[in-house]
Design a protein around this motif. Structure first.
Motif, PDB file in Angstrom:
ATOM      1  N   SER A   3       0.973  -1.330  -0.018  1.00 22.39           N
ATOM      2  CA  SER A   3      -0.008   0.079   0.215  1.00 22.39           C
ATOM      3  C   SER A   3       0.955   1.214  -0.044  1.00 22.39           C
ATOM      4  O   SER A   3       0.490   2.016  -0.607  1.00 22.39           O
ATOM      5  N   VAL A   4       1.994   1.177   0.605  1.00 23.64           N
ATOM      6  CA  VAL A   4       2.885   2.279   0.712  1.00 23.64           C
ATOM      7  C   VAL A   4       3.413   2.684  -0.747  1.00 23.64           C
ATOM      8  O   VAL A   4       3.284   3.734  -1.165  1.00 23.64           O
TER       9      VAL A   4
ATOM     10  N   LYS B 210       1.092   6.810  -7.298  1.00 27.42           N
ATOM     11  CA  LYS B 210      -0.099   7.657  -7.480  1.00 27.42           C
ATOM     12  C   LYS B 210       0.466   9.415  -7.466  1.00 27.42           C
ATOM     13  O   LYS B 210      -0.175   9.885  -8.223  1.00 27.42           O
ATOM     14  N   ARG B 211       1.365   9.483  -6.575  1.00 29.32           N
ATOM     15  CA  ARG B 211       1.882  10.965  -6.549  1.00 29.32           C
ATOM     16  C   ARG B 211       2.970  11.279  -7.258  1.00 29.32           C
ATOM     17  O   ARG B 211       3.274  12.387  -7.457  1.00 29.32           O
ATOM     18  N   MET B 212       3.789  10.452  -7.696  1.00 31.96           N
ATOM     19  CA  MET B 212       5.200  10.993  -8.239  1.00 31.96           C
ATOM     20  C   MET B 212       5.685   9.659  -9.395  1.00 31.96           C
ATOM     21  O   MET B 212       5.230   8.431  -8.817  1.00 31.96           O
ATOM     22  N   ASN B 213       6.318   9.953 -10.253  1.00 33.90           N
ATOM     23  CA  ASN B 213       7.105   9.016 -10.861  1.00 33.90           C
ATOM     24  C   ASN B 213       8.499   8.403 -10.012  1.00 33.90           C
ATOM     25  O   ASN B 213       9.257   9.305  -9.777  1.00 33.90           O
ATOM     26  N   LEU B 214       8.358   7.146  -9.996  1.00 33.47           N
ATOM     27  CA  LEU B 214       9.454   6.788  -8.841  1.00 33.47           C
ATOM     28  C   LEU B 214      10.659   6.485  -9.553  1.00 33.47           C
ATOM     29  O   LEU B 214      11.693   6.100  -8.926  1.00 33.47           O
ATOM     30  N   ASN B 215      10.754   6.433 -10.860  1.00 35.04           N
ATOM     31  CA  ASN B 215      11.809   5.900 -11.523  1.00 35.04           C
ATOM     32  C   ASN B 215      13.083   6.810 -11.391  1.00 35.04           C
ATOM     33  O   ASN B 215      12.944   7.941 -11.429  1.00 35.04           O
TER      34      ASN B 215
ATOM     35  N   TYR C  41       8.600  -3.497  -3.507  1.00 39.12           N
ATOM     36  CA  TYR C  41       7.650  -2.959  -4.462  1.00 39.12           C
ATOM     37  C   TYR C  41       8.231  -1.570  -5.148  1.00 39.12           C
ATOM     38  O   TYR C  41       8.247  -1.432  -6.402  1.00 39.12           O
ATOM     39  N   LEU C  42       8.879  -0.947  -4.211  1.00 38.52           N
ATOM     40  CA  LEU C  42       9.346   0.394  -4.744  1.00 38.52           C
ATOM     41  C   LEU C  42      10.783   0.235  -5.601  1.00 38.52           C
ATOM     42  O   LEU C  42      10.910   0.958  -6.752  1.00 38.52           O
ATOM     43  N   SER C  43      11.398  -0.629  -5.432  1.00 36.61           N
ATOM     44  CA  SER C  43      12.492  -1.076  -6.443  1.00 36.61           C
ATOM     45  C   SER C  43      11.941  -1.510  -7.826  1.00 36.61           C
ATOM     46  O   SER C  43      12.775  -1.169  -8.695  1.00 36.61           O
ATOM     47  N   TYR C  44      10.852  -2.169  -7.694  1.00 36.63           N
ATOM     48  CA  TYR C  44      10.120  -2.966  -9.060  1.00 36.63           C
ATOM     49  C   TYR C  44      10.076  -1.375  -9.540  1.00 36.63           C
ATOM     50  O   TYR C  44      10.000  -1.489 -11.054  1.00 36.63           O
ATOM     51  N   TYR C  45       9.630  -0.386  -9.153  1.00 36.90           N
ATOM     52  CA  TYR C  45       9.227   0.916  -9.985  1.00 36.90           C
ATOM     53  C   TYR C  45      10.452   1.739 -10.411  1.00 36.90           C
ATOM     54  O   TYR C  45      10.478   2.704 -10.745  1.00 36.90           O
ATOM     55  N   GLY C  46      11.522   1.077 -10.161  1.00 38.00           N
ATOM     56  CA  GLY C  46      12.818   1.837 -10.701  1.00 38.00           C
ATOM     57  C   GLY C  46      13.480   2.762  -9.638  1.00 38.00           C
ATOM     58  O   GLY C  46      14.447   3.366 -10.117  1.00 38.00           O
ATOM     59  N   ALA C  47      12.926   2.846  -8.417  1.00 34.89           N
ATOM     60  CA  ALA C  47      13.710   3.615  -7.421  1.00 34.89           C
ATOM     61  C   ALA C  47      14.897   3.030  -6.671  1.00 34.89           C
ATOM     62  O   ALA C  47      15.188   2.073  -6.935  1.00 34.89           O
ATOM     63  N   ASN C  48      15.671   4.012  -6.515  1.00 28.18           N
ATOM     64  CA  ASN C  48      16.825   3.738  -5.900  1.00 28.18           C
ATOM     65  C   ASN C  48      16.546   3.591  -4.435  1.00 28.18           C
ATOM     66  O   ASN C  48      16.474   4.604  -3.611  1.00 28.18           O
ATOM     67  N   VAL C  49      16.493   2.176  -4.021  1.00 31.68           N
ATOM     68  CA  VAL C  49      15.903   2.112  -2.535  1.00 31.68           C
ATOM     69  C   VAL C  49      17.100   1.773  -1.376  1.00 31.68           C
ATOM     70  O   VAL C  49      17.700   0.962  -1.708  1.00 31.68           O
ATOM     71  N   ASN C  50      17.344   2.674  -0.337  1.00 28.44           N
ATOM     72  CA  ASN C  50      18.179   2.155   0.609  1.00 28.44           C
ATOM     73  C   ASN C  50      17.526   2.142   1.829  1.00 28.44           C
ATOM     74  O   ASN C  50      16.618   2.916   2.256  1.00 28.44           O
ATOM     75  N   VAL C  51      17.831   0.950   2.445  1.00 27.01           N
ATOM     76  CA  VAL C  51      17.104   0.727   3.760  1.00 27.01           C
ATOM     77  C   VAL C  51      18.235   0.968   4.930  1.00 27.01           C
ATOM     78  O   VAL C  51      19.296   0.067   4.801  1.00 27.01           O
ATOM     79  N   ILE C  52      17.705   1.411   6.081  1.00 27.83           N
ATOM     80  CA  ILE C  52      18.688   1.547   7.005  1.00 27.83           C
ATOM     81  C   ILE C  52      18.059   0.692   8.211  1.00 27.83           C
ATOM     82  O   ILE C  52      16.815   1.297   8.629  1.00 27.83           O
TER      83      ILE C  52
END
Length: 506
Positions: free
Chosen positions: A30-31, A37-42, A65-76
């Motif tokens: 859901s996140v 819906k709010r922005m292009n995540l790529n 899910y966010l990485s699937y949309y092309g975002a550079n995802v960092n998890v701390i």
């Protein structure tokens, strides 16, 4: 919605077949759905701050899910991976560890968080997956430092379920609180999110459907029982963990009040006192040395002679259960009504069952309770209210709910209507018990139920929560016994299994 109710719904959902893993998957997704819906995540830099609980697990799912949309995802991860506290979160973290598309950093101390400041400064989106609805008090390190760096960042800030640093129940704001632009809460908004003081930190509030059916909001389950189970203070003394007085029994019926008292003791209170006509006192003593039996001045049935003794004894207990096995002699009916009026004026928590309910039917227009649970079956409900209930076998529980709610509201009491589908209501809300089996029709199960309700009341649990917890516990044990020995069990078998089931869920 009260966070306790939300946690109960989560627990109950799993009991009815909807796993926490499924709910976590839906919550994390859901996140990503909200952000896309709010922005292009790529190409966007997304920083997820996660802790060791289920909210952290939601963040791990969101990262996928966010990485699937092309975002550079960092998890701390603001702890060590071996300290992740739930199996669902561990499972989702183990998936992240295998992904090259998601970078994971470990920051169990504030210095580690400061060393990653560039991730905060360069982030387009920061997601708070730190503290959930169960958190209380000021956020501790390293979460405190992570929140401070987040609030200094120009990134768009998102909280999962509730911003870290807000009390989910009261909306109280702690000194350090994540200031979200968007809060994506699960299923229903928590009460704290709607408080005026919290709104500047909540930002836009979005409610995410994570697949919990509305039915699960009113089905009684283990989550309701867990709310009612209180841990003992290690420094408590005899009597600190609940004292009840059972008023019941007559020359015809000796077993009912004993079952009630034994059920209360097995539920975890310290003392159970049974006030009975003097002629049956020794018979009840013989059932168990754990019972304290108070012989009343009345000989064979409860009458006016015993009122003063009962009034005095009631001052020494935390809750009173009245009705089982009293009989319906005219002298008993008038005595019961006088005692209940007195106890109600004292604001003593009451469980009113069996013959006491029938007696109250005589004065139904006068009844306005303060802390009472009434436990009728359909026949007793009619004698109490004068209103018949629709047939459950053909019309179901839904045809009964509004009637029971109406009378609970009129009496200002919680009614636990005992049936195939128990209805529990305080006039404002209701719950339904859908478990149970035909073996529960054996004599004495209602007496056991009353004892469990009284035990929870004596520990300070509210009437509605005490009744919902007791309804589940009683029928759950019945189902366990049916699985073991069929329908050939007794009320005493239920009593003896209470500790085992409470230990399982506490």
């Amino acid at each position: 919605m009260d966070p306790e109710d939300i946690r109960a719904i989560d627990e109950n959902a799993e009991f009815f077949g909807l796993s926490r893993l499924q709910l976590m998957e839906s919550a994390g997704k859901s996140v990503a759905d909200s952000l896309i819906k709010r922005m292009n995540l790529n190409g966007k830099n997304i920083l997820i701050l996660a802790y060791i609980g289920n909210k952290g697990g939601d963040g791990f799912v969101a990262a996928r899910y966010l990485s699937y949309y092309g975002a550079n995802v960092n998890v701390i991860l603001l702890s060590k991976p071996e300290l992740i506290s739930t199996e669902e979160s561990k499972r989702n973290f183990s998936i992240l560890e295998k992904l090259s598309s998601v970078a994971i950093y470990y920051a169990p101390i504030p210095l580690d968080v400061f060393s990653l400041k560039e991730l905060f400064d360069s982030a387009d989106v920061i997601i708070d997956a730190m503290l959930g609805t169960g958190a209380r008090g000021e956020p501790k390190e390293p979460i405190k430092t992570a929140i401070e760096l987040s609030n200094q960042s120009k990134a768009f800030k998102v909280s999962i379920d509730i911003p870290s640093g807000i009390d989910a129940k009261t909306g109280s704001i702690y000194k350090t609180v994540f200031k979200a632009d968007l809060t994506i809460t699960h299923h229903r908004p928590k009460s704290g999110l709607l408080c005026e003081i919290a709104k500047p930190f909540v930002g836009e509030l979005e409610i995410a459907n994570i697949g919990i059916p509305c039915d699960f909001e009113f089905y009684v389950g283990p989550g309701d029982l867990k709310i009612a189970i209180k841990k003992r203070n290690p420094f408590s003394h005899k009597g600190d963990n609940g004292r009840i007085l059972v008023i019941g029994g007559s020359y015809k019926f000796t077993g009912a009040p004993a079952l009630t008292a034994m059920a209360a003791l097995r539920t975890g209170i310290d003392l159970a006192i049974i006030a009975v006509p003097s002629s049956i006192a020794n018979a009840i003593r013989s059932y168990s040395p754990d019972l304290i039996v108070l012989p009343l001045p009345s000989k064979d049935v409860l009458d006016q002679e015993s009122i003063e003794v009962i009034k005095n004894e009631s001052k020494r207990v935390d809750a009173i259960i009245i009705g089982m096995g009293l009989g319906l002699e005219e002298s008993t009916i008038s005595t019961v009504n006088e005692i209940i009026k007195y106890l109600n004026d004292m604001e003593k928590p009451l469980v009113i069952d069996a013959d006491a309910l029938k007696a109250l039917g005589r004065i139904r227009e006068e009844l306005k309770f303060k802390k009472a649970v009434l436990t009728p079956h359909a026949g007793e409900f009619y004698l109490l209210t004068g209103e018949p209930l629709p047939n459950e076998s053909s019309l179901g529980w839904k045809s009964r709910v509004n009637i029971v709610m109406k009378w609970a509201s009129k009496f200002n009491a919680t009614i636990l209507l005992k049936s195939r589908y128990d209805i529990i209501t305080d006039g404002n809300r209701f719950k339904i018990k859908i478990i149970g089996n035909p073996g529960m029709t054996v004599g004495g199960t209602g007496d056991v139920l009353a004892g469990i309700v009284g035990a929870f009341l004596s520990r300070g649990i509210s009437p509605f929560r005490a009744a919902t917890a007791a309804s589940f516990l009683n029928s759950y044990i019945g189902d366990l016994l049916e699985a073991e020995i069929g329908h050939h069990y007794t009320a005493s078998d239920i009593v003896n299994k209470i500790p085992e089931v409470i230990k399982k869920f506490e």
